[in-house]
Design an enzyme around this catalytic site. Structure first.
Site, PDB file in Angstrom:
ATOM      1  N   LYS A  13      64.601  79.387  61.927  1.00  0.00           N
ATOM      2  CA  LYS A  13      64.928  77.750  61.737  1.00  0.00           C
ATOM      3  C   LYS A  13      63.678  77.366  60.842  1.00  0.00           C
ATOM      4  O   LYS A  13      63.595  76.526  59.867  1.00  0.00           O
ATOM      5  CB  LYS A  13      64.885  76.978  63.041  1.00  0.00           C
ATOM      6  CG  LYS A  13      66.008  77.548  63.918  1.00  0.00           C
ATOM      7  CD  LYS A  13      66.208  76.800  65.131  1.00  0.00           C
ATOM      8  CE  LYS A  13      65.193  77.088  66.207  1.00  0.00           C
ATOM      9  NZ  LYS A  13      64.866  78.406  66.788  1.00  0.00           N
ATOM     10  N   ARG A  88      67.083  70.540  72.666  1.00  0.00           N
ATOM     11  CA  ARG A  88      67.201  71.621  73.416  1.00  0.00           C
ATOM     12  C   ARG A  88      67.989  71.613  74.702  1.00  0.00           C
ATOM     13  O   ARG A  88      68.152  72.617  75.426  1.00  0.00           O
ATOM     14  CB  ARG A  88      66.043  72.386  73.658  1.00  0.00           C
ATOM     15  CG  ARG A  88      65.438  73.440  72.666  1.00  0.00           C
ATOM     16  CD  ARG A  88      63.989  73.712  73.193  1.00  0.00           C
ATOM     17  NE  ARG A  88      63.533  74.882  72.472  1.00  0.00           N
ATOM     18  CZ  ARG A  88      62.885  75.200  71.540  1.00  0.00           C
ATOM     19  NH1 ARG A  88      62.593  74.320  70.745  1.00  0.00           N
ATOM     20  NH2 ARG A  88      62.509  76.375  71.108  1.00  0.00           N
ATOM     21  N   ARG A 122      56.522  88.747  64.327  1.00  0.00           N
ATOM     22  CA  ARG A 122      55.927  87.365  63.724  1.00  0.00           C
ATOM     23  C   ARG A 122      54.329  87.241  63.822  1.00  0.00           C
ATOM     24  O   ARG A 122      53.930  87.645  64.965  1.00  0.00           O
ATOM     25  CB  ARG A 122      56.725  86.158  64.148  1.00  0.00           C
ATOM     26  CG  ARG A 122      56.207  84.773  63.716  1.00  0.00           C
ATOM     27  CD  ARG A 122      56.935  83.628  64.076  1.00  0.00           C
ATOM     28  NE  ARG A 122      57.204  83.334  65.456  1.00  0.00           N
ATOM     29  CZ  ARG A 122      57.883  82.580  65.977  1.00  0.00           C
ATOM     30  NH1 ARG A 122      58.626  81.710  65.111  1.00  0.00           N
ATOM     31  NH2 ARG A 122      58.029  82.412  67.379  1.00  0.00           N
ATOM     32  N   ARG A 155      51.589  84.612  68.320  1.00  0.00           N
ATOM     33  CA  ARG A 155      51.631  83.196  69.306  1.00  0.00           C
ATOM     34  C   ARG A 155      51.809  84.089  70.624  1.00  0.00           C
ATOM     35  O   ARG A 155      52.534  85.166  70.917  1.00  0.00           O
ATOM     36  CB  ARG A 155      53.111  82.512  68.841  1.00  0.00           C
ATOM     37  CG  ARG A 155      52.972  81.488  68.051  1.00  0.00           C
ATOM     38  CD  ARG A 155      54.176  80.863  67.571  1.00  0.00           C
ATOM     39  NE  ARG A 155      55.261  80.743  68.464  1.00  0.00           N
ATOM     40  CZ  ARG A 155      56.444  79.846  68.488  1.00  0.00           C
ATOM     41  NH1 ARG A 155      56.656  79.674  67.067  1.00  0.00           N
ATOM     42  NH2 ARG A 155      57.285  79.792  68.960  1.00  0.00           N
ATOM     43  N   ARG A 166      62.437  83.374  77.151  1.00  0.00           N
ATOM     44  CA  ARG A 166      62.677  82.198  76.073  1.00  0.00           C
ATOM     45  C   ARG A 166      64.171  82.542  75.813  1.00  0.00           C
ATOM     46  O   ARG A 166      65.017  81.667  75.718  1.00  0.00           O
ATOM     47  CB  ARG A 166      61.872  82.454  74.846  1.00  0.00           C
ATOM     48  CG  ARG A 166      60.353  81.794  74.993  1.00  0.00           C
ATOM     49  CD  ARG A 166      59.459  82.217  73.752  1.00  0.00           C
ATOM     50  NE  ARG A 166      60.013  81.590  72.516  1.00  0.00           N
ATOM     51  CZ  ARG A 166      59.596  82.086  71.321  1.00  0.00           C
ATOM     52  NH1 ARG A 166      58.916  83.109  71.305  1.00  0.00           N
ATOM     53  NH2 ARG A 166      59.955  81.574  70.188  1.00  0.00           N
TER      54      ARG A 166
HETATM   55  P1  AP5 Z   1      60.974  81.617  62.262  1.00  0.00           P
HETATM   56  O1  AP5 Z   1      61.249  80.846  61.097  1.00  0.00           O
HETATM   57  O2  AP5 Z   1      59.526  81.203  62.699  1.00  0.00           O
HETATM   58  O3  AP5 Z   1      62.038  81.390  63.704  1.00  0.00           O
HETATM   59  P2  AP5 Z   1      62.212  80.042  64.411  1.00  0.00           P
HETATM   60  O4  AP5 Z   1      63.708  80.161  64.566  1.00  0.00           O
HETATM   61  O5  AP5 Z   1      61.483  78.716  63.870  1.00  0.00           O
HETATM   62  O6  AP5 Z   1      61.811  80.352  65.837  1.00  0.00           O
HETATM   63  P3  AP5 Z   1      60.704  79.903  66.619  1.00  0.00           P
HETATM   64  O7  AP5 Z   1      60.311  80.964  67.639  1.00  0.00           O
HETATM   65  O8  AP5 Z   1      59.511  79.090  66.004  1.00  0.00           O
HETATM   66  O9  AP5 Z   1      61.565  78.909  67.629  1.00  0.00           O
HETATM   67  P4  AP5 Z   1      61.634  78.435  68.668  1.00  0.00           P
HETATM   68  O10 AP5 Z   1      62.778  77.558  68.922  1.00  0.00           O
HETATM   69  O11 AP5 Z   1      61.612  79.598  69.992  1.00  0.00           O
HETATM   70  O12 AP5 Z   1      60.156  78.015  69.182  1.00  0.00           O
HETATM   71  P5  AP5 Z   1      59.802  76.473  68.811  1.00  0.00           P
HETATM   72  O13 AP5 Z   1      58.416  76.569  68.102  1.00  0.00           O
HETATM   73  O14 AP5 Z   1      60.740  75.470  68.573  1.00  0.00           O
HETATM   74  O15 AP5 Z   1      61.211  83.051  61.964  1.00  0.00           O
HETATM   75  C1  AP5 Z   1      60.823  84.271  63.028  1.00  0.00           C
HETATM   76  C2  AP5 Z   1      60.293  85.315  62.262  1.00  0.00           C
HETATM   77  O16 AP5 Z   1      61.604  86.053  61.492  1.00  0.00           O
HETATM   78  C3  AP5 Z   1      59.124  85.155  61.357  1.00  0.00           C
HETATM   79  O17 AP5 Z   1      58.246  86.214  61.378  1.00  0.00           O
HETATM   80  C4  AP5 Z   1      59.956  85.123  59.830  1.00  0.00           C
HETATM   81  O18 AP5 Z   1      58.956  85.684  59.249  1.00  0.00           O
HETATM   82  C5  AP5 Z   1      61.098  86.047  60.189  1.00  0.00           C
HETATM   83  N1  AP5 Z   1      62.121  85.719  59.655  1.00  0.00           N
HETATM   84  C6  AP5 Z   1      62.743  84.493  59.456  1.00  0.00           C
HETATM   85  N2  AP5 Z   1      63.924  84.703  58.807  1.00  0.00           N
HETATM   86  C7  AP5 Z   1      64.183  85.534  58.308  1.00  0.00           C
HETATM   87  C8  AP5 Z   1      65.119  86.321  57.588  1.00  0.00           C
HETATM   88  N3  AP5 Z   1      66.266  85.552  57.123  1.00  0.00           N
HETATM   89  N4  AP5 Z   1      65.087  87.685  57.584  1.00  0.00           N
HETATM   90  C9  AP5 Z   1      64.149  88.445  57.985  1.00  0.00           C
HETATM   91  N5  AP5 Z   1      63.247  87.778  58.549  1.00  0.00           N
HETATM   92  C10 AP5 Z   1      63.025  86.517  58.912  1.00  0.00           C
HETATM   93  O19 AP5 Z   1      59.325  76.211  70.559  1.00  0.00           O
HETATM   94  C11 AP5 Z   1      58.166  76.989  71.100  1.00  0.00           C
HETATM   95  C12 AP5 Z   1      58.035  76.229  72.630  1.00  0.00           C
HETATM   96  O20 AP5 Z   1      57.780  74.867  72.446  1.00  0.00           O
HETATM   97  C13 AP5 Z   1      59.227  76.541  73.449  1.00  0.00           C
HETATM   98  O21 AP5 Z   1      59.450  77.545  74.041  1.00  0.00           O
HETATM   99  C14 AP5 Z   1      59.075  75.222  74.310  1.00  0.00           C
HETATM  100  O22 AP5 Z   1      58.044  75.447  75.265  1.00  0.00           O
HETATM  101  C15 AP5 Z   1      58.259  74.156  73.559  1.00  0.00           C
HETATM  102  N6  AP5 Z   1      59.405  73.146  72.894  1.00  0.00           N
HETATM  103  C16 AP5 Z   1      59.924  73.036  71.602  1.00  0.00           C
HETATM  104  N7  AP5 Z   1      60.742  72.128  71.475  1.00  0.00           N
HETATM  105  C17 AP5 Z   1      61.189  71.954  72.763  1.00  0.00           C
HETATM  106  C18 AP5 Z   1      62.272  70.752  73.282  1.00  0.00           C
HETATM  107  N8  AP5 Z   1      62.970  70.311  72.442  1.00  0.00           N
HETATM  108  N9  AP5 Z   1      62.109  70.733  74.477  1.00  0.00           N
HETATM  109  C19 AP5 Z   1      61.618  71.434  75.372  1.00  0.00           C
HETATM  110  N10 AP5 Z   1      60.537  72.167  75.091  1.00  0.00           N
HETATM  111  C20 AP5 Z   1      60.179  72.395  73.627  1.00  0.00           C
END
Ligand code: AP5
Length: 209
Positions: A13, A88, A122, A155, A166
């Site tokens: 994402k 979420r 990552r 991270r 997660r």
């Molecule tokens: P990346 O693009 O970083 O993936 P992502 O989907 O953004 O993953 P996140 O882990 O950031 O999402 P998340 O939803 O778990 O975490 P968030 O930060 O929102 O890609 C991942 C890897 O794959 C990278 O290394 C990239 O290079 C590689 N890649 C990407 N696309 C590729 C492709 N097509 N081919 C090959 N490789 C590829 O949330 C973190 C924490 O914050 C949560 O756990 C929670 O505690 C809190 N939080 C955030 N939002 C909320 C909410 N709404 N409510 C409550 N708590 C929340």
């Protein structure tokens, strides 16, 4: 265009949002990044949520909804936005419905095995947030950010035990949003398994622009 990016952790994402924000000329609002900035800045909110993020649990709805409401009120979000990682939970989706009208919810589909590979490989630059992958998108010099020359970090929630947790939290609390947004007529599915450029092209085509 008012967009929500939905999908399991590690589906890409954030990676696609960094291309899409330029394509559509709208800000990328990641609740994960907002929380991580609070943690880095050692704000009260940051201290409150640090352990929650490290363990892979969700921050309580009331805190998250208030933070998003404030962010969407900023000028740059007036002409559209990409919300990445919010909503979420069903409660967050109901709250968002009261704040704005969405144009589409993009559902990035990726299987568990690939999610684990992407998250465990990552790495990121702490100061700029730029994302790399040890295999799929490595930096020019091992362990070093291409632009700043800083050491890359992993991270806390990308450690194996947090990744499994997660994924379970996603299945239990976030996956029900797929049916929610299907019913609302807003859901568009994108296969997140090919290269980022291919995923981006699919999304642009399905959003027709
Ligand atoms: P990346 O693009 O970083 O993936 P992502 O989907 O953004 O993953 P996140 O882990 O950031 O999402 P998340 O939803 O778990 O975490 P968030 O930060 O929102 O890609 C991942 C890897 O794959 C990278 O290394 C990239 O290079 C590689 N890649 C990407 N696309 C590729 C492709 N097509 N081919 C090959 N490789 C590829 O949330 C973190 C924490 O914050 C949560 O756990 C929670 O505690 C809190 N939080 C955030 N939002 C909320 C909410 N709404 N409510 C409550 N708590 C929340």
């Amino acid at each position: 265009m008012n967009l929500v990016f939905l999908g399991p952790p590690g589906a890409g994402k954030g990676t696609i949002a960094s291309q899409a924000k330029k394509h559509y000329g709208i800000p990328h609002i990641s609740t994960g990044d907002l929380f991580r900035n609070h943690i880095k800045g050692e704000t009260d909110l940051g201290k409150q949520v640090k352990a929650i993020l490290a363990g892979g649990d969700l921050v309580p709805d009331s805190i998250t909804i208030a933070m998003v409401k404030e962010r969407l009120a900023e000028d740059d979000a007036k002409n559209g936005f990409i919300l990445d990682g919010f909503p979420r939970t069903i409660a967050q989706a109901e709250a968002l419905k009261m704040m704005v009208q969405l144009d589409a919810v993009v559902n990035f589909e990726l299987g568990r095995e690939q999610v684990i590979k992407r998250l465990s490989g990552r790495r990121m630059c702490k100061s700029t947030g730029r994302i790399y992958h040890l295999t799929y998108d490595p930096p020019k010099r091992e362990g070093i950010d291409d632009e700043t020359g800083e050491a890359l970090i992993q991270r806390d929630d990308d450690k194996p035990e947090a990744i499994e947790h997660r994924l379970d939290v996603y299945l239990e609390q976030t996956e029900p949003l797929i049916s929610f947004y299907k019913r609302e007529g807003l859901l568009v599915d994108v296969d997140a398994s090919p290269s980022p450029n291919n995923v981006m092209a699919q999304m642009v085509s399905v959003l027709k622009g």
